[in-house]
Design a protein around this motif. Structure first.
Motif, PDB file in Angstrom:
ATOM      1  N   ARG A  53       0.828  -1.216   0.000  1.00 39.10           N
ATOM      2  CA  ARG A  53       0.000   0.000   0.000  1.00 39.10           C
ATOM      3  C   ARG A  53       0.860   1.263   0.000  1.00 39.10           C
ATOM      4  O   ARG A  53       0.362   2.356  -0.286  1.00 39.10           O
ATOM      5  CB  ARG A  53      -0.932   0.012   1.214  1.00 39.10           C
ATOM      6  N   GLU A  63      -0.225   1.580  -6.309  1.00 43.37           N
ATOM      7  CA  GLU A  63      -0.763   0.926  -5.126  1.00 43.37           C
ATOM      8  C   GLU A  63      -2.282   1.006  -5.070  1.00 43.37           C
ATOM      9  O   GLU A  63      -2.843   1.949  -5.633  1.00 43.37           O
ATOM     10  CB  GLU A  63      -0.132   1.552  -3.870  1.00 43.37           C
ATOM     11  N   PRO A  64      -2.969   0.077  -4.384  1.00 44.41           N
ATOM     12  CA  PRO A  64      -2.321  -1.093  -3.805  1.00 44.41           C
ATOM     13  C   PRO A  64      -2.117  -2.180  -4.857  1.00 44.41           C
ATOM     14  O   PRO A  64      -2.865  -2.258  -5.822  1.00 44.41           O
ATOM     15  CB  PRO A  64      -3.358  -1.571  -2.766  1.00 44.41           C
TER      16      PRO A  64
END
Ligand code: ZN
Length: 111
Positions: A53, A63-64
């Motif tokens: 993350r 991300e994620p």
């Protein structure tokens, strides 16, 4: 029956035969600096997985995403860190297959 995945671009030490998934410059077993291509089956299994993350600077904005440690290549398997496509929430021992190497990153997907 689906098609078999592309072969995985492993290498091996030209002197002692130890296999490597990620590129190596010096063999950790015998110290040789000679390596040769030794493709393996692209079939693998997940060893561990996590969700990233807070990525490093070169992966900002992605991300994620899922990162897994994958054992690939069957009997002569090597353990590599890889990205899992489509974020399927795979867990340990789930089967995966090699998709491609992109920007130096190995990509796998659920079988
Ligand atoms: Zn070696």
């Amino acid at each position: 029956m689906s098609e078999s995945p592309p072969s995985f671009p492993a290498q091996r030490c030209a002197d002692c035969g130890l296999r490597y998934g990620h590129g190596a410059h010096v063999c950790r077993q015998c110290g040789s600096e000679a390596f040769e291509d030794a493709p393996l089956s692209g079939e693998g299994t997940v060893y561990a997985r996590t969700t990233i993350r807070i990525p490093g600077s070169d992966q900002q904005g992605e991300e994620p995403f899922e990162v897994a440690v994958v054992d690939v290549g069957g009997a002569e398997s090597v353990r590599v860190t890889a990205r899992i496509e489509e974020n399927p929430g795979l867990g340990p021992d789930d089967p995966v297959e090699f998709v491609e190497r992109r920007n130096g990153v190995f990509y796998f997907r659920a079988v």
